[in-house]
Scaffold this motif. Structure first.
Motif, PDB file in Angstrom:
ATOM      1  N   ASN A 131      36.203  32.500  46.093  1.00 41.15           N
ATOM      2  CA  ASN A 131      37.343  32.846  46.797  1.00 41.15           C
ATOM      3  C   ASN A 131      38.480  33.090  45.913  1.00 41.15           C
ATOM      4  O   ASN A 131      39.276  34.287  46.219  1.00 41.15           O
ATOM      5  CB  ASN A 131      38.058  31.742  47.674  1.00 41.15           C
ATOM      6  N   ALA A 132      38.802  32.541  44.922  1.00 39.24           N
ATOM      7  CA  ALA A 132      39.884  32.812  44.044  1.00 39.24           C
ATOM      8  C   ALA A 132      39.358  34.327  43.107  1.00 39.24           C
ATOM      9  O   ALA A 132      40.306  35.109  43.367  1.00 39.24           O
ATOM     10  CB  ALA A 132      39.841  31.918  42.899  1.00 39.24           C
ATOM     11  N   TYR A 169      41.621  50.887  40.666  1.00 33.83           N
ATOM     12  CA  TYR A 169      40.799  49.850  40.632  1.00 33.83           C
ATOM     13  C   TYR A 169      39.174  50.326  40.516  1.00 33.83           C
ATOM     14  O   TYR A 169      38.509  50.344  39.598  1.00 33.83           O
ATOM     15  CB  TYR A 169      40.783  48.832  41.824  1.00 33.83           C
ATOM     16  N   HIS A 211      43.830  50.632  44.924  1.00 36.13           N
ATOM     17  CA  HIS A 211      42.452  50.762  45.417  1.00 36.13           C
ATOM     18  C   HIS A 211      41.864  52.080  44.230  1.00 36.13           C
ATOM     19  O   HIS A 211      40.728  51.709  43.650  1.00 36.13           O
ATOM     20  CB  HIS A 211      42.014  50.948  46.772  1.00 36.13           C
ATOM     21  N   VAL A 266      43.370  45.729  45.199  1.00 37.26           N
ATOM     22  CA  VAL A 266      43.069  46.751  45.844  1.00 37.26           C
ATOM     23  C   VAL A 266      44.038  47.016  47.151  1.00 37.26           C
ATOM     24  O   VAL A 266      43.663  47.558  48.095  1.00 37.26           O
ATOM     25  CB  VAL A 266      41.426  46.990  46.321  1.00 37.26           C
ATOM     26  N   ILE A 310      40.668  40.148  43.538  1.00 34.86           N
ATOM     27  CA  ILE A 310      39.928  41.665  43.645  1.00 34.86           C
ATOM     28  C   ILE A 310      41.163  42.130  44.806  1.00 34.86           C
ATOM     29  O   ILE A 310      41.619  43.364  44.549  1.00 34.86           O
ATOM     30  CB  ILE A 310      38.616  41.771  43.725  1.00 34.86           C
ATOM     31  N   ALA A 311      41.203  41.478  45.841  1.00 33.86           N
ATOM     32  CA  ALA A 311      41.947  41.847  46.907  1.00 33.86           C
ATOM     33  C   ALA A 311      43.290  42.388  46.601  1.00 33.86           C
ATOM     34  O   ALA A 311      44.066  43.441  46.891  1.00 33.86           O
ATOM     35  CB  ALA A 311      41.890  40.780  48.003  1.00 33.86           C
ATOM     36  N   ASP A 364      37.743  36.735  44.728  1.00 38.07           N
ATOM     37  CA  ASP A 364      37.942  37.623  45.758  1.00 38.07           C
ATOM     38  C   ASP A 364      39.259  37.995  45.887  1.00 38.07           C
ATOM     39  O   ASP A 364      39.654  39.164  46.122  1.00 38.07           O
ATOM     40  CB  ASP A 364      37.327  36.884  46.974  1.00 38.07           C
TER      41      ASP A 364
END
Lengths: 1050, 303, 150
Positions: free
Chosen positions: A903-904, A922, A919, A913, A909-910, A906
């Motif tokens: 999750n961390a 990236y 985005h 973007v 990354i979130a 993720d």
């Protein structure tokens, strides 16, 4: 002579000639002859006309009265003096000192042609001499030489008189020639080292084959010969030696005492050869093929140690004190030792630098020029030597240059191997003349010679003749050799050594006698010899006693002060560097090869995955990993090919330079230095072009570093094979053997999991055979670096590593351990008492212990304390249950932590973007730096099983790039393929740098192998092991048999 | 000479040591907080189980696609999510949703026997699953091989469906049920999208419209599932979008007639005879409204 | 003398094999079972699988039940298969409910017979649920498969 000078000379001649009463016929004839000697008919007429023109206005004044003439001549001479000064100055600027001396002599000759030595004329010549800076004494000598008829006036040290008189002026030098009519006068001008010659009588005398005109002055140059028909000639060296006082050569007594040599394969090379020689002599070594001439040369020059016997120089054993004595020995082999890409001057230049330590550039230049002059090579000093096929300089000139390379050292003893082979008779004579001159200067020269001409044969002081098998069959005077053999052969006319009417001594006679064969009944010669070598040898021992030389001889000088290591290095480096630079083809090919290859490779494999798109995306190019592999192979190839022939090419030069006792390590390091520079440049071009085309961003330096290091390794490897083998072809045949295994075992083409288990495939570490492949280290370093450190991934690597570790434990590792326990429980429930294998228990035990010590334990604090109960005697259901609940707790921990880490990542990354602009950025980052195929390669995505059992351990096979090295023993540095870190001595190191260091360790080890000639010694041993071994075995057998016989009395 | 070599050896060793020193520092793992933070709550555990029970109610795309095929609906590649879009899916959220979308696409292609086109979609599935760390559930080798021969479409579907089932269960076991929900949601929305976009004629049109209307039931379940994760802004967003879709579906009415079902044994199996019926009341306008909202939702998912 | 040695050797090897290489029928729980069950599907189309695994229930407690919600559509005939892992003692009982109403079950209490599947032609679309339990609360592993008849 140039046009300008000739014009000036005509003017000068004219001015002199027209003095006083004007030009006389003799004088004009003199000028005409002078011109004829150097120009063609047409030009002669031209210049003569010019001469007449300059004289011209004088004719008119012949009708003047005597008084007027006197006045006029005085006036005229003043005006002319100015002119003379002008001309003289002009000549001064353009002519060399030598040429000026010649001009002066010609002026004197002009005046002498009519014997009109008026004060005006002499004054003009005086002026000329002054302007030309010719020193007073020499000028006087010239004057005397040209003008003087009176024998008694020739009392000057610079004059040599050759006649049949016994009495000569005190200071003059003399050569006695009883057959000579009249006298030959030779004048030596010391400052320019010129000899002038004139002959008083009208008898026939030949100078260099052409008749001498008496009262004419000739230049007597190097190589010149004065001859009366049917008489012994007088050589230039004979003349020159009278004037020379070369005190730089030490007096040497050279003694060869019963030298005996046997080859490693058992054949006899030399059979008890003995002789005694001293400085100032030239000795020939002759014999048929197979008689041991070259072997003798090698032994007495110190290159091979004799099996028995000694070689003494001034009482010192050559082979014992080789360091001391090598400095005074020069060896000139038959082959060329020239560096073909350099000029004549440069070849000598570098040789000189290598020999002398503390000379300034100017001093070196002087020395080189002096040698060039002595060799008669000054006029070609700037020509490239070229190879024998692309001749730039002639064979004779090459030979002389070879000799010159040795002369630089001024050795006292010279060994020359077949100096005249392949040369024309003129060149041969030139070379022998040169050697003769050296002898005259005090050197001792040994020459191996084959089929010399009669002239050359007679030049030798002594000759040693060898027969087949290394037997010495004669030693002594060359002419008497013929007598000796003829006598032995009982031929008629045996007391006549020379052919009486032609002055020729035919050395072939000797050999035809020695090697004559028995004729059969048909008169055809058979294979058998009339007299065998041993018989000749017996005769020799019987009839000829060698003269022993006694006397006190100089102490030998200290060995040369050779330049220190660093300077030697610089010299070798400069020599090699300039030699390579001047070879344009070599340079171009080597420099262009790398970028072209890079371009070709990168261009071909740069492909776009999406057939509808035109945009190249690095991320989707599956060929990047193969490209990295190809980089390593190309580096190896380039490195090997550039170096494979290097030492091989130089081997003759090295042989010669072994006398100089130069540092081998500085030679090797200079070679390595040059090759490294070349490799660095090639690496730069290749990487720059290849990486750019394929869009591998950043990391140019890292790629370059690895490519260069690998090429450097290949360089030193190439040098090793180059110095170990005896032919170029062998070396090139070896190259595939060196490269293909490295290709196969890089880990790129064939996965280490999928190679033969017998050589280590499929295990937990890189197979040992691949550990010695530098290409593998390089490839691994580059690939791991590309994955871990690229701009995209370096933000995520540590978290992804943690994620992978947790994932592995959660999904594969713990469940596998659970399975073992569950299987046990199942079997137990089926009713088997002993339901678990001892091996399985061992595995459980090993793994649980490891898990207890893992870095995660501090975070979850679950430990299984009862590891001691994991043995067959103590293991039971309740332990199994405890084990299961322990494993479940672990599983929970790993599962939860995995989710958190996942999750961390993720979330990170979130964040990146969150807006469409971000985005895009990236995605761009991903496209430019991340590569899908490489990623699946380093994660071993294609591995059939993520986890395998190896004996009593579980080995992780998946995600190697995230797996730390597992074997942490102190001295162990091996780990699995594509490990991100390496372990050694308790610390961890980045794979990239660690692998690089290992590469350099390989290279350094190879350097030492090179220095100590490891490979050539191994090959020599392998080649000769059979004869050496069989001989030793035979000897041992004989010893045993003898011993047995002794003991048993049978 | 020996002295020279010893000194050069020393020099080289020195260089090596320098190298080591320069490169030795290990990157500190400041991930300790990731390993120590206490983020477990009991609530989540309950949700996992409940999710597991409910998630099986999200229909399998096979049923919808079979219906379309039986209704002589023509295959249309344009309805599917382009294969290349995958490079835009970077977060778990996006990956999971589109895993579902591509899953439906794959089923669609297989049922219509378009096996050639499936290759890149299979690769996408693999890619996304790997990214989500659930790649172990698809035997891609087998799928690939099977796809090549049309007679094995049934096997292909079986393996695909079983794979998704296992994946879902695994995610729930691993306490990653949110991912499972997203996958299911993606699957469902894509089927609904295809169903609302196909061109049909009566009487098939009626059947399809009825089935679309019946999705109202699924939608409620879906909302229920999504509501567990509303604290996550991304989930909140799709939840709200789904609420908007619900508004459209509120126009659909379903009437039920209940009868007592009877269980009978026939030929060694149990057969149920049930006369209960349901009727769906739906018209083209409602379909339109649904279609628009579905398209809107889907476009957000696949962009 | 030699005979005895050979015998002992053979026995040793046999023992090793017996204890280290399990030759008992392996437990089929999991994918294996699903595959076996799938083979029984015949002409029907696989929709979904429902693996179930329960441990042995303590004496006196009621057996454990696993529930799954499903949605069935009007106009489709479904088959619900039940397959057991024979290595385990428990036999599965699958029951289909609409809300709280039982529609069908694979186990006839009166006769004690287990049926392989339930066939259900559906006219009412809606929420249904499948419930799994093992007879007698014994330990069991089974899989239920939902499929549609073509």
């Amino acid at each position: 002579m140039s046009e300008e000078i000739l014009k000036a000379l005509m003017q000068l001649f004219a001015i002199i000639a027209k003095q006083d009463v004007g030009v006389s016929t003799n004088e004009r004839v003199y000028v005409e002859n002078f011109l004829r000697q150097q120009l063609n008919e047409k030009s002669v007429k031209e210049y003569l006309t010019l001469f007449d023109k300059y004289i011209g206005d004088k004719k008119a004044s012949e009708i003047d009265t005597d008084k007027e003439k006197e006045k006029k001549s005085k006036l005229i001479s003043v005006k002319d003096s100015v002119k003379i000064l002008g001309i003289a100055k002009k000549i001064n600027k353009t002519l060399t000192q030598k040429q000026k001396v010649v001009v002066l002599v010609r002026l004197c000759e002009l005046v002498n042609s009519d014997k009109k030595f008026t004060p005006q004329r002499m004054a003009i010549i005086d002026t000329a001499a002054e302007v030309f800076n010719i020193n007073k004494e020499e000028y006087n000598a010239i004057e005397t030489f040209v003008i003087e008829d009176d024998f008694s006036k020739w009392d000057i040290a610079d004059i040599l008189i050759i006649n049949s008189e016994k009495k000569i002026p005190k200071r003059a030098k003399h050569i006695y020639w009883d057959q000579l009519e009249g006298s030959i006068l030779v004048l030596h001008i010391h400052s320019v080292d010129l000899y002038f010659l004139s002959y008083t009588s009208t008898r026939e005398l030949l100078l260099n084959g052409l008749p001498i005109n008496n009262r004419k002055i000739y230049l007597f140059a190097r190589g010149g010969v004065i001859k009366q028909p049917k008489d012994k000639p007088v050589f230039y060296t004979d003349v020159a030696s009278q004037f020379m006082s070369d005190d730089t050569t030490i007096n040497v007594h050279f003694k060869i005492d019963k030298v005996h040599y046997r080859f490693p394969n058992g054949h006899i090379g030399l059979m008890e050869i003995s002789l005694d020689e001293q400085s100032g002599k030239m000795l020939a070594i002759m014999g048929g093929s197979g008689s041991g001439k070259t072997t003798l040369l090698n032994v007495v020059s110190g290159m091979i140690k004799p099996t028995r016997g000694n070689v003494y120089i001034n009482g010192n054993d050559l082979h014992e004190k080789s360091d001391l004595l090598k400095g005074i020995i020069g060896y000139i082999p038959q082959d060329d030792l020239l560096i073909e890409e350099l000029t004549v001057y440069e070849n000598l230049y570098y040789s000189t630098k290598l020999v002398y330590k503390n000379l300034s550039e100017e001093e070196i230049e002087n020395k080189v020029n002096k040698v060039l002059f002595n060799l008669g090579l000054s006029h070609i000093k700037n020509l490239k030597v070229g190879d024998p096929l692309n001749k730039e300089i002639s064979g004779g000139q090459r030979k002389r240059l070879n000799i010159g390379l040795e002369l630089i050292r001024e050795p006292a003893v010279l060994f020359v191997d077949e100096p005249t082979s392949g040369l024309s008779s003129r060149d041969s004579e030139n070379v022998m003349e040169l050697l003769r001159e050296l002898t005259v200067r005090g050197k001792l020269i040994f020459i191996v010679i084959h089929q010399p001409s009669s002239e050359i044969f007679k030049m030798f002081d002594n000759v040693t003749i060898l027969d087949e098998g290394g037997f010495q069959v004669y030693h002594g005077n060359p002419v008497e050799a013929v007598i000796y053999f003829k006598k032995l052969d009982n031929q008629i006319n045996s007391h006549i050594g020379e052919c009486p009417s032609c002055g020729n001594v035919n050395p072939e006679t000797i050999f035809s006698i020695i090697e004559s064969r028995i004729v059969d009944e048909y008169g055809q010669p058979t294979v058998n010899r009339k007299v065998t070598p041993i018989e000749w040898y017996a005769h020799f021992k019987d009839k000829i006693s060698l003269k022993k030389i006694t006397g006190v001889f100089d102490k030998l000088p200290e060995s040369f002060k050779k330049p220190n290591w660093l300077n030697q290095y610089k010299i070798f480096f400069a020599r090699d560097f300039f030699s390579k630079i001047s070879n344009r083809q070599y340079l171009l090919l080597n420099l262009l090869e790398a970028p072209l290859l890079g371009f070709l490779l990168a261009f071909v494999i740069r492909y776009i995955e999406d057939p509808t798109s035109d945009v190249y995306i690095f991320r989707n190019n599956d060929n990047i990993m193969p490209y990295i592999f190809m980089c390593t192979i190309v580096a190896l190839f380039l490195g090997l090919i550039v170096s494979a022939e290097e030492i091989f090419k130089d081997r003759k030069i090295l042989k010669r330079e072994s006398f100089l006792n130069l540092s081998r390590s500085s030679y090797l390091c200079s070679k390595i230095g040059i090759l490294f520079i070349l490799s660095a440049i090639q690496a730069f071009f290749f990487i720059f072009v290849g990486n750019y085309i394929l869009g591998i961003k950043g990391m140019y330096f890292e790629y370059w570093l690895v490519f260069f290091s690998l090429a450097a390794f290949a360089n030193v490897l190439g040098l090793n094979i180059s110095s170990a083998f005896n032919s170029a072809i062998t070396i090139y045949i070896l190259i595939p053997f060196l490269i293909i295994p490295q290709m196969v075992l890089t880990g790129a083409m064939f996965s280490f999991d999928k190679i033969n288990r017998a050589i280590g495939g499929g295990q937990d570490k890189v197979p040992i055979i691949a550990e010695i492949m530098p290409s593998r280290w390089a490839f691994e370093g580059l690939v791991t670096n590309q994955y871990i450190n690229n701009k995209y991934n370096r933000n995520f690597y540590t978290q992804r590593k943690l994620e992978s570790e947790l994932y592995y434990k959660n999904v594969y590792y713990i469940p596998e351990l659970k399975r073992y326990v569950e299987d046990y429980k199942f079997r137990l429930s089926q009713g088997h008492e002993e339901s678990i294998c001892e091996e399985d228990l061992k595995l459980l035990r090993n793994e649980i212990v490891k898990e207890n010590e893992s870095k995660f334990t501090q975070y979850h604090n679950h430990r299984f304390e009862k590891t001691d109960k994991l043995v067959p005697e103590k293991f039971n259901r309740s332990i199994a249950d405890e084990l299961t609940s322990y494993l479940i707790r672990l599983n929970d921990f790993y599962r939860i932590r995995f989710n958190i880490v996942n999750n961390a990542i993720d979330e990170e990354i979130a964040r990146r973007v969150s807006t469409s602009k971000k985005h895009e950025e990236y995605t761009q980052l991903l496209n430019d730096h991340h590569n899908e195929y490489l990623t699946s390669f380093v994660k071993n995505a294609m591995v059939p099983l993520p986890l395998v059992r190896l004996d009593n351990h579980l080995v992780q096979k998946t995600d190697p790039i995230y797996l730390e090295p597992q074997d942490l023993r102190l001295l162990n540095f091996r780990s699995h393929f594509l490990a991100p870190k390496k372990h050694f001595l308790g610390s961890f190191y980045d794979t990239f740098y660690f692998n690089l260091v290992i590469l350099w360790v390989f290279t350094i080890l190879l350097y030492f192998a090179l220095y100590y000639n490891f490979f050539s010694k191994t090959i020599f041993f392998a080649e000769n092991i059979i004869p050496i071994a069989s001989r030793k075995i035979r000897a041992t057998r004989i010893k045993i048999r003898d011993f047995l016989i002794e003991q048993t009395g049978i | 000479m020996v002295k020279r070599n010893v000194s050069s050896l020393l020099l080289l060793t020195g260089l090596l040591v320098l190298f080591f020193v320069a490169c030795a520092p290990e990157r500190p793992d400041d991930l300790t907080e990731l390993l120590t933070d206490d983020l477990i709550s009991e609530e989540m555990k309950m949700t996992d189980e409940a999710v597991g029970q409910m998630i099986s109610s999200v229909p399998n795309p096979v049923e919808m696609t079979i219906l379309l095929q039986k209704s002589n609906v023509v295959y249309s590649q344009d309805l599917l999510n382009p294969s290349g879009s995958i490079s835009n899916y970077n977060t778990n959220f996006k990956k999971a949703l589109n895993l579902g979308v591509y899953g439906t696409d794959l089923v669609y292609m297989n049922i219509y026997d378009r096996t050639v086109s499936t290759l890149s979609y299979l690769r996408n599935l693999q890619n996304l699953a790997d990214g989500l760390r659930i790649g172990q559930f698809f035997d891609y080798e087998t799928l690939n091989r099977l796809s090549e021969s049309s007679r094995n479409i049934d096997s292909v579907l079986y393996i695909t469906n079983r794979g998704f089932d296992n994946m879902t269960r695994y995610l729930i076991d691993q306490s990653r049920s949110s991912i499972a929900v997203l996958i299911a949601y993606g699957t469902w929305i894509e089927s609904l999208y295809i169903a609302t976009k196909v061109k049909t004629h009566p009487p098939n049109k009626e059947l399809i419209n009825q089935r679309i209307g019946e999705q109202k039931i699924v939608l409620d379940n879906m909302l229920h599932l999504l509501s567990n994760y509303r604290n996550d802004p991304f989930f909140e967003e799709i939840f709200l979008d789904l609420m908007d879709l619900k508004k459209e579906f509120d126009n659909v009415t379903i009437s039920y007639i209940y009868e007592e079902p009877v269980m009978k044994e026939i030929d060694g199996k149990i057969v149920v005879i049930d006369n209960s019926r349901s009727e769906v009341n739906i018209n083209d306008d409602i379909i339109d409204g649904i279609s628009k909202q579905v398209e809107y939702i889907l476009n957000k998912i696949i962009e | 003398m030699i005979m005895t040695k050979q015998l002992i050797f053979i026995m040793a090897v046999a023992t090793l094999i017996v204890f280290c290489i399990p030759f008992e029928a392996k437990s089929q729980c999991g994918d294996e079972l699903t595959n076996i069950c799938h083979a029984k599907l015949g002409n029907t189309r696989f929709i979904r699988s429902f693996p179930v695994q329960h441990g042995e229930v303590d004496r006196g407690s009621s057996p454990r039940v696993t529930r799954y919600e499903i949605i069935l559509n009007r106009g489709t005939t479904y088959r619900i298969f039940a397959c057991n892992d024979k290595t385990k003692p428990g036999r599965v009982i699958v029951s289909l409910y609409r809300g709280d109403q039982l529609i069908a079950t694979t186990y006839d209490v009166e006769t004690g017979r287990h049926f392989p599947y339930i066939e259900y032609p559906v006219n009412m679309s809606g929420r249904y649920s499948l419930q799994f339990m093992f007879k007698g609360g014994k330990e069991g592993c089974a899989v239920g498969i939902l499929s549609t008849v073509n």
